[in-house]
Design a protein around this motif. Structure first.
Motif, short mmCIF file in Angstrom:
data_model
loop_
_atom_site.label_atom_id
_atom_site.label_comp_id
_atom_site.label_asym_id
_atom_site.label_seq_id
_atom_site.Cartn_x
_atom_site.Cartn_y
_atom_site.Cartn_z
N ARG A 164 -2.71 0.53 -3.99
CA ARG A 164 -2.61 -0.62 -4.06
C ARG A 164 -1.60 -1.17 -4.73
NH1 ARG A 164 -5.87 -3.78 -0.92
NH2 ARG A 164 -6.85 -4.99 -2.71
N GLU A 200 0.97 -1.89 -0.01
CA GLU A 200 0.02 -0.08 -0.03
C GLU A 200 1.22 1.44 0.27
OE1 GLU A 200 -4.42 -1.36 1.34
OE2 GLU A 200 -2.94 -0.46 2.90
N GLN A 204 -4.38 -5.14 7.00
CA GLN A 204 -5.92 -4.16 6.02
C GLN A 204 -6.70 -3.87 6.76
OE1 GLN A 204 -7.41 -5.50 1.74
NE2 GLN A 204 -7.02 -6.80 2.96
N VAL A 209 -5.04 5.89 -1.37
CA VAL A 209 -3.89 4.94 -1.11
C VAL A 209 -3.68 3.53 -2.01
CG1 VAL A 209 -3.55 2.49 0.58
CG2 VAL A 209 -4.45 5.04 1.51
#
Length: 354
Positions: free
Chosen positions: A153, A70, A241, A151
């Motif tokens: 990924r 992330e 997460q 954010v």
């Protein structure tokens, strides 16, 4: 997507000058695109994240497609976006496949002895996750004001290094935050980028896109009706997460999970996601009701509706005119974990945290 032959390998410790000799880009900043090199260098610094209430790094658990790193987007003040001065870097990441540029990730590790020159560890080459390239999340800016951040990924596409210091630590205990709906408060992918990316999307990515659109439509619809709606952000104690729910209606405790189609298979998958996050959610009160609901873009078969009824899950369907109708009510009563209140992300206690 172009891959360069580099003079360094994953795990090597480098200065910016070493990196720029191979990948180009600017001398400063966290997101450094280079058109001639067909590359975007990404610099992650834990000290900066700690200052602004977020943490870049590897997720503790891999999913079916492998590991995810992330990486928080650019912009230290106000909502992060894909437009404007600070949004240019975020937009470059989002459209890196369209522009045929690889993402090269580096993490800060220290300084050259006796100097102020920072050093960085090369982690490896990456691309955005196709199904969910980014998430919106809440953090504080440099004035300690709550804002929305992007954010990204990232998934490795070749050899990479993974150090334990780069793994996001899981929280010490679970917690749930309610993020109220705010028009314009979430990052929106530019239409032209969305259209270009959709041309090469897998079926799984298309399904995820449809679910996200249904979520957004229902959230805006209920907000327009005066509903106190938003999303739940759930921290799970065994995993770094952040779980993000579908639409949550704080007025009647409805937790809604979208389905990409009215088919039995799609609704069955939605049930699994809904049951998963409902087991993690911490609600106020000793015996708080939580109405489990599924959003569908149309009415499913009678047999599928019976399946939902067996699990006490309700059903909300989108009509052809964009409105929504509740076809079946769902209720599950479960106890809160310790009776802790559900914090609202815009509460003064949250805003002042940092």
């Amino acid at each position: 997507m172009s891959m360069r032959t580099l003079a360094f390998q994953p795990g090597d410790i480098l200065t910016r000058d070493d990196i720029r000799a191979d990948l180009g880009g600017s001398k400063q900043g966290g997101i450094c695109p280079s058109v001639p090199k067909r590359a975007i260098s990404l610099f992650s610094d834990k000290s900066s994240g700690d200052r602004y209430g977020y943490r870049d790094g590897w997720l503790t658990e891999e999913d079916a497609l492998g590991p995810i790193f992330e990486y928080t987007g650019a912009g230290s003040r106000g909502h992060q976006s894909f437009g404007g001065l600070h949004g240019k870097g975020n937009s470059a990441i989002l459209r890196h496949v369209i522009d045929d540029r690889t993402l090269y990730l580096f993490t800060a590790v220290g300084r050259v002895p006796g100097t102020a020159t920072k050093t960085h560890r090369y982690v490896g080459p990456f691309k955005l996750d196709e199904i969910e390239p980014y998430r919106g999340r809440q953090a504080v800016d440099d004035r300690q004001q709550l804002r929305s951040v992007i954010v990204f990924r990232l998934r490795p596409i070749d050899a990479y290094c993974r150090f334990s210091s780069d793994v996001i630590p899981p929280p010490s205990e679970p917690s749930t935050s309610f993020i109220p709906y705010s028009p314009g408060g979430r990052p929106v992918e530019p239409a032209e980028v969305r259209e270009l990316r959709e041309r090469d999307m897998s079926l799984a990515a298309v399904a995820a896109r449809r679910r996200a659109a249904l979520n957004d439509d229902f959230e805006a619809y209920r907000h327009g009706q005066g509903g106190n709606v938003g999303r739940l952000h759930q921290l799970v104690e065994y995993d770094a997460q952040v779980l993000v729910s579908g639409v949550f209606d704080a007025g009647d405790g409805s937790l809604c999970e979208p389905s990409e189609s009215p088919s039995r298979a799609a609704l069955r998958d939605a049930m699994g996601r809904l049951l998963d996050i409902s087991q993690q959610v911490t609600l106020p009160g000793e015996d708080a009701p939580l109405r489990l609901m599924i959003l569908s873009p149309g009415a499913p078969s009678a047999a599928t509706q019976e399946l939902l009824a067996d699990y006490q899950i309700g059903l909300i369907c989108q009509e052809s005119d964009g409105t929504f109708t509740e076809l079946r009510s769902g209720t599950r009563v479960r106890r809160s974990r310790g009776g802790r209140p559900l914090p609202c992300a815009d509460c003064p206690a949250i805003q002042g945290a940092g």
